[in-house]
Design a protein around this motif. Structure first.
Motif, PDB file in Angstrom:
ATOM      1  N   THR A   1     -25.332 -31.499 -36.115  1.00  0.00           N
ATOM      2  CA  THR A   1     -24.813 -32.488 -35.182  1.00  0.00           C
ATOM      3  C   THR A   1     -25.718 -32.691 -33.976  1.00  0.00           C
ATOM      4  OG1 THR A   1     -23.422 -30.769 -34.202  1.00  0.00           O
ATOM      5  CG2 THR A   1     -22.392 -32.222 -35.830  1.00  0.00           C
ATOM      6  N   GLY A   2     -26.677 -31.811 -33.761  1.00  0.00           N
ATOM      7  CA  GLY A   2     -27.600 -31.955 -32.641  1.00  0.00           C
ATOM      8  C   GLY A   2     -28.880 -32.681 -32.992  1.00  0.00           C
ATOM      9  N   LEU A   3     -29.012 -33.127 -34.232  1.00  0.00           N
ATOM     10  CA  LEU A   3     -30.230 -33.824 -34.644  1.00  0.00           C
ATOM     11  C   LEU A   3     -30.152 -35.304 -34.292  1.00  0.00           C
ATOM     12  CD1 LEU A   3     -30.797 -32.231 -38.168  1.00  0.00           C
ATOM     13  CD2 LEU A   3     -31.715 -31.516 -35.960  1.00  0.00           C
ATOM     14  N   GLY A   4     -31.295 -35.960 -34.313  1.00  0.00           N
ATOM     15  CA  GLY A   4     -31.344 -37.389 -34.034  1.00  0.00           C
ATOM     16  C   GLY A   4     -32.671 -37.962 -34.461  1.00  0.00           C
ATOM     17  N   THR A   5     -32.872 -39.212 -34.145  1.00  0.00           N
ATOM     18  CA  THR A   5     -34.086 -39.925 -34.507  1.00  0.00           C
ATOM     19  C   THR A   5     -34.848 -40.284 -33.242  1.00  0.00           C
ATOM     20  OG1 THR A   5     -32.991 -40.888 -36.432  1.00  0.00           O
ATOM     21  CG2 THR A   5     -34.987 -41.979 -35.669  1.00  0.00           C
ATOM     22  N   ALA A   6     -36.116 -39.900 -33.181  1.00  0.00           N
ATOM     23  CA  ALA A   6     -36.950 -40.245 -32.032  1.00  0.00           C
ATOM     24  C   ALA A   6     -37.312 -41.724 -32.113  1.00  0.00           C
ATOM     25  CB  ALA A   6     -38.206 -39.388 -32.013  1.00  0.00           C
TER      26      ALA A   6
ATOM     27  N   LEU B   1     -21.331 -28.973 -27.442  1.00  0.00           N
ATOM     28  CA  LEU B   1     -21.813 -27.865 -28.256  1.00  0.00           C
ATOM     29  C   LEU B   1     -22.106 -28.434 -29.631  1.00  0.00           C
ATOM     30  CD1 LEU B   1     -22.409 -24.854 -28.649  1.00  0.00           C
ATOM     31  CD2 LEU B   1     -19.977 -24.516 -29.149  1.00  0.00           C
ATOM     32  N   MET B   2     -23.360 -28.298 -30.073  1.00  0.00           N
ATOM     33  CA  MET B   2     -23.810 -28.921 -31.314  1.00  0.00           C
ATOM     34  C   MET B   2     -24.699 -27.955 -32.096  1.00  0.00           C
ATOM     35  SD  MET B   2     -24.952 -32.451 -29.472  1.00  0.00           S
ATOM     36  CE  MET B   2     -24.110 -33.760 -30.326  1.00  0.00           C
ATOM     37  N   SER B   3     -24.925 -28.269 -33.369  1.00  0.00           N
ATOM     38  CA  SER B   3     -25.757 -27.406 -34.212  1.00  0.00           C
ATOM     39  C   SER B   3     -27.047 -28.113 -34.614  1.00  0.00           C
ATOM     40  CB  SER B   3     -24.985 -26.984 -35.465  1.00  0.00           C
ATOM     41  OG  SER B   3     -24.759 -28.101 -36.290  1.00  0.00           O
ATOM     42  N   LEU B   4     -28.071 -27.299 -34.846  1.00  0.00           N
ATOM     43  CA  LEU B   4     -29.380 -27.835 -35.212  1.00  0.00           C
ATOM     44  C   LEU B   4     -29.687 -27.725 -36.702  1.00  0.00           C
ATOM     45  CD1 LEU B   4     -31.476 -26.487 -32.209  1.00  0.00           C
ATOM     46  CD2 LEU B   4     -30.506 -28.774 -32.531  1.00  0.00           C
ATOM     47  N   TRP B   5     -28.889 -26.976 -37.445  1.00  0.00           N
ATOM     48  CA  TRP B   5     -29.105 -26.865 -38.883  1.00  0.00           C
ATOM     49  C   TRP B   5     -27.780 -26.635 -39.584  1.00  0.00           C
ATOM     50  CZ3 TRP B   5     -31.862 -23.073 -35.851  1.00  0.00           C
ATOM     51  CH2 TRP B   5     -31.287 -21.792 -35.829  1.00  0.00           C
ATOM     52  N   LYS B   6     -27.830 -26.504 -40.889  1.00  0.00           N
ATOM     53  CA  LYS B   6     -26.615 -26.256 -41.680  1.00  0.00           C
ATOM     54  C   LYS B   6     -26.093 -24.873 -41.315  1.00  0.00           C
ATOM     55  CE  LYS B   6     -27.861 -29.254 -45.494  1.00  0.00           C
ATOM     56  NZ  LYS B   6     -26.922 -30.299 -45.211  1.00  0.00           N
ATOM     57  N   VAL B   7     -24.891 -24.811 -40.799  1.00  0.00           N
ATOM     58  CA  VAL B   7     -24.345 -23.559 -40.287  1.00  0.00           C
ATOM     59  C   VAL B   7     -23.398 -22.932 -41.299  1.00  0.00           C
ATOM     60  CG1 VAL B   7     -24.620 -24.144 -37.858  1.00  0.00           C
ATOM     61  CG2 VAL B   7     -22.562 -24.864 -39.037  1.00  0.00           C
ATOM     62  N   PRO B   8     -23.463 -21.603 -41.455  1.00  0.00           N
ATOM     63  CA  PRO B   8     -22.550 -20.915 -42.373  1.00  0.00           C
ATOM     64  C   PRO B   8     -21.137 -20.837 -41.790  1.00  0.00           C
ATOM     65  CG  PRO B   8     -24.043 -19.347 -41.326  1.00  0.00           C
ATOM     66  CD  PRO B   8     -24.448 -20.707 -40.857  1.00  0.00           C
ATOM     67  N   ASP B   9     -20.131 -20.994 -42.634  1.00  0.00           N
ATOM     68  CA  ASP B   9     -18.732 -21.085 -42.195  1.00  0.00           C
ATOM     69  C   ASP B   9     -18.213 -19.847 -41.466  1.00  0.00           C
ATOM     70  OD1 ASP B   9     -18.524 -23.647 -43.209  1.00  0.00           O
ATOM     71  OD2 ASP B   9     -17.629 -23.006 -45.097  1.00  0.00           O
ATOM     72  N   ASP B  10     -18.292 -18.682 -42.076  1.00  0.00           N
ATOM     73  CA  ASP B  10     -17.665 -17.493 -41.496  1.00  0.00           C
ATOM     74  C   ASP B  10     -18.242 -17.107 -40.137  1.00  0.00           C
ATOM     75  OD1 ASP B  10     -15.890 -17.388 -43.609  1.00  0.00           O
ATOM     76  OD2 ASP B  10     -17.082 -15.933 -44.745  1.00  0.00           O
ATOM     77  N   PRO B  11     -19.574 -17.042 -39.983  1.00  0.00           N
ATOM     78  CA  PRO B  11     -20.110 -16.738 -38.653  1.00  0.00           C
ATOM     79  C   PRO B  11     -19.760 -17.818 -37.624  1.00  0.00           C
ATOM     80  CG  PRO B  11     -21.782 -16.354 -40.311  1.00  0.00           C
ATOM     81  CD  PRO B  11     -20.636 -17.032 -40.998  1.00  0.00           C
ATOM     82  N   THR B  12     -19.643 -19.066 -38.079  1.00  0.00           N
ATOM     83  CA  THR B  12     -19.274 -20.144 -37.162  1.00  0.00           C
ATOM     84  C   THR B  12     -17.858 -19.945 -36.633  1.00  0.00           C
ATOM     85  OG1 THR B  12     -20.811 -21.719 -38.146  1.00  0.00           O
ATOM     86  CG2 THR B  12     -18.929 -22.642 -36.967  1.00  0.00           C
ATOM     87  N   VAL B  13     -16.942 -19.522 -37.492  1.00  0.00           N
ATOM     88  CA  VAL B  13     -15.563 -19.255 -37.056  1.00  0.00           C
ATOM     89  C   VAL B  13     -15.565 -18.156 -35.992  1.00  0.00           C
ATOM     90  CG1 VAL B  13     -13.313 -18.343 -37.778  1.00  0.00           C
ATOM     91  CG2 VAL B  13     -14.469 -20.055 -39.182  1.00  0.00           C
TER      92      VAL B  13
END
Length: 190
Positions: free
Chosen positions: A98-103, A125-137
């Motif tokens: 969710t933290g990615l974008g297009t320059a 609060l955003m993510s820069l890559w594919k995040v694993p579910d359990d650690p994210t919780v």
């Protein structure tokens, strides 16, 4: 979760948490992968290579998966920029990339971050890559304990949450499990 309902609710909230799937299409790959993985008959927002595409339509969040009668429901960065989020103190997009974008020359990086900032959100609060579910919780539980219970600034809450996940040991010590999360905006204020 519909576009209209979410758009209405987040404009009246102090804290917003959206736990869903995000998408960022630099070449159409992300949405194609999501469709294959989830069996979703999603409307394609990406254009073919070589054509100019709208960077605010090529990133967003997925609100619901498709059914036989209904297409997937998404909220794009372009739709979010039109919202009034001045009341929103924190917004968490608990989803992948969710933290990615297009320059874009002369405009900076366009995507969810730029759209939410333009709409008035103070801290995201955003993510820069594919995040694993359990650690994210685990991370989100610790983060909100700090934000909502202890009333600490979001930056401090994120640091403490990342340390808590890391201290669980084993594979959770690897930054892949907790390092994707970044704060944008006024993260030092509570």
């Amino acid at each position: 979760a519909t576009r209209e309902r979410i758009s209405s609710l987040i404009q009246t909230a102090d804290h917003v948490h959206l736990a869903t799937h995000g998408f960022f299409e630099s070449s159409g790959f992300a949405m194609a992968t999501f469709k294959e993985d989830r069996g979703v008959k999603a409307q394609a927002r990406a254009t073919t290579q070589g054509q100019k595409r709208d960077p605010l339509a090529s990133s967003g969040i997925i609100l619901s998966t498709a059914t036989e009668n209904e297409p997937v429901e998404i909220l794009t960065a372009g739709e979010m920029v039109a919202l009034n989020l001045e009341r929103c103190r924190t917004i968490t997009l608990s989803a992948c990339e969710t933290g990615l974008g297009t320059a874009e020359p002369g405009q900076g990086v366009l995507g969810l971050r730029a759209s939410l900032m333009a709409a008035g959100a103070r801290c995201m609060l955003m993510s820069l890559w594919k995040v694993p579910d359990d650690p994210t919780v685990l991370l989100m539980e610790e983060y909100y304990r700090g934000v909502l219970e202890k009333k600490l600034p979001p930056a401090q809450c994120l640091r403490l949450a990342q340390e808590a996940v890391k201290k669980k040991g084993g594979i959770l010590e690897n930054p892949y499990h907790w390092g994707a999360w970044v704060l944008v905006g006024e993260s030092w204020r509570n």
